[in-house]
Design an enzyme around this catalytic site. Sequence first.
Site, mmCIF file in Angstrom:
data_model
loop_
_atom_site.group_PDB
_atom_site.id
_atom_site.type_symbol
_atom_site.label_atom_id
_atom_site.label_comp_id
_atom_site.label_asym_id
_atom_site.label_seq_id
_atom_site.Cartn_x
_atom_site.Cartn_y
_atom_site.Cartn_z
ATOM 1 N N LEU A 1 0.837 -1.196 0.000
ATOM 2 C CA LEU A 1 0.000 0.000 0.000
ATOM 3 C C LEU A 1 0.874 1.248 0.000
ATOM 4 O O LEU A 1 0.562 2.248 -0.649
ATOM 5 C CB LEU A 1 -0.925 0.000 1.214
ATOM 6 C CG LEU A 1 -1.853 1.214 1.334
ATOM 7 C CD1 LEU A 1 -2.774 1.326 0.121
ATOM 8 C CD2 LEU A 1 -2.677 1.143 2.616
ATOM 9 N N TYR A 2 1.979 1.198 0.736
ATOM 10 C CA TYR A 2 2.914 2.324 0.749
ATOM 11 C C TYR A 2 3.358 2.660 -0.671
ATOM 12 O O TYR A 2 3.325 3.815 -1.101
ATOM 13 C CB TYR A 2 4.121 1.987 1.620
ATOM 14 C CG TYR A 2 5.263 2.984 1.498
ATOM 15 C CD1 TYR A 2 5.132 4.275 2.001
ATOM 16 C CD2 TYR A 2 6.464 2.626 0.881
ATOM 17 C CE1 TYR A 2 6.169 5.195 1.880
ATOM 18 C CE2 TYR A 2 7.502 3.530 0.763
ATOM 19 C CZ TYR A 2 7.345 4.813 1.263
ATOM 20 O OH TYR A 2 8.378 5.726 1.133
ATOM 21 N N ALA A 3 3.764 1.636 -1.425
ATOM 22 C CA ALA A 3 4.199 1.843 -2.802
ATOM 23 C C ALA A 3 3.065 2.412 -3.654
ATOM 24 O O ALA A 3 3.278 3.304 -4.485
ATOM 25 C CB ALA A 3 4.686 0.524 -3.394
#
Length: 437
Positions: free
Chosen positions: A248-250
């Site tokens: 999700l960060y990416a």
Amino acid sequence: MLKHMSYLDNIPSAPGKFKMDKSPYVHNKLRWHSSLMKLTFWSFIFLALIFIFFYRSPSPNPLPQDPSRRSLGTYNWGGPAWEKRVRSSARIRSHDGISVLVTGAAGFVGTHVSTALKRRGDGVLGLDNFNDYYDPSLKRARQALLDRSGVFIVEGDINDSTLLSKLFEVVAFTHVMHLAAQAGVRYALENPSSYVHSNIAGLVSLLEACKSANPQPAIVWASSSSVYGLNSKVPFSEKDRTDQPASLYAATKKAGEEIAHTYNHIYGLSLTALRFFTVYGPWGRPDMAYFFFTRDILKGKTISIFEAANHGTVARDFTYIDDIVKGCLAALDTAEKSTGTGGKKKGPAQFRIYNLGNTSPVPVSDLVSILERLLKVNAKRKVIKLPQNGDVRFTHANISLAQRELGYKPSTDLQTGLKKFVRWYLSYYSGEKKAAG
């Protein structure tokens, strides 16, 4: 997503048994139901984002006691004394200096960039919310370090549009170094909304303030090597595909790049995204492997080392903080002016993306061996399979574009960089123990 959904819509629920009725009425009815489902789905997503942005974000106090002061949650700002500190910190003290708003200034990279800018005579104002994603006392120690250098950090949230407007009213920033973000890959499993709040809504809030500022500042911001996701081509180049995020960060960082392009295209904002590759060094983040490996080795705890399938190596393109700072300053110095005014674009504006890495991937097991030699302690190793929770097997930067256009030349190998980190770590935490005693 729509393309993917259309593909799913064409798969029968019972393959081999489903036959499409060729009647125009049935065909149009199915198309109508499909369109309705898609409309309902995207409406739900849109409303969810609106909820997160407006209702989960702290909101200003509607009834402040002093009209010249405002607050966001527990953050207080405003008033003549506050404005004086803001102006003093942002004042340019060199002949050809720039005035920079650094978001996430109490963070790892933010502290080093702010110090470097101030050292060469630029005006620097920090902004940070001092959240508790990791030990806030480390952020406060960085704040004290910056305060001694003459950098004032405003405590506030980048989602506070009133605060951002006030900052641009008090100071005509020439540049913004946007480093505020929710970092980390695995934490998304615990608190996914924090990534939307900081990395997407926060970025939009900042860009909104910048587009309305007069003059509009040039913006350099931190993207991430994580955007390359499941890409198997190495080394990673800026032209490679970035549509396969593994976390999700990416995904939020990739979304940030697309949002940045939109504001560049519509409002003429000059925007430069820097894809950092595994930054390490003194004053680093405790959630990074090199940091908590050091802590656990010294405490005699077992450390887990990831291994890819079929005993494959997990490697990272570790990049020393001083090299990253040089890249950040070069990006700021070569950033062209934004072309908009009053929120309206006057002409094409600069849009750039660069990799900032070291070009020398090192197996994580080798990182541990270096730490063992520097700490003079043998690590208790436990090799485990690489979890499918967002981590990727390797990262490797192609930095030829940054070399050519920014003059970026990383010069610190992992052995040298870790030696500096360990020296800082032992000094910082031994001093902490003395203070506690």
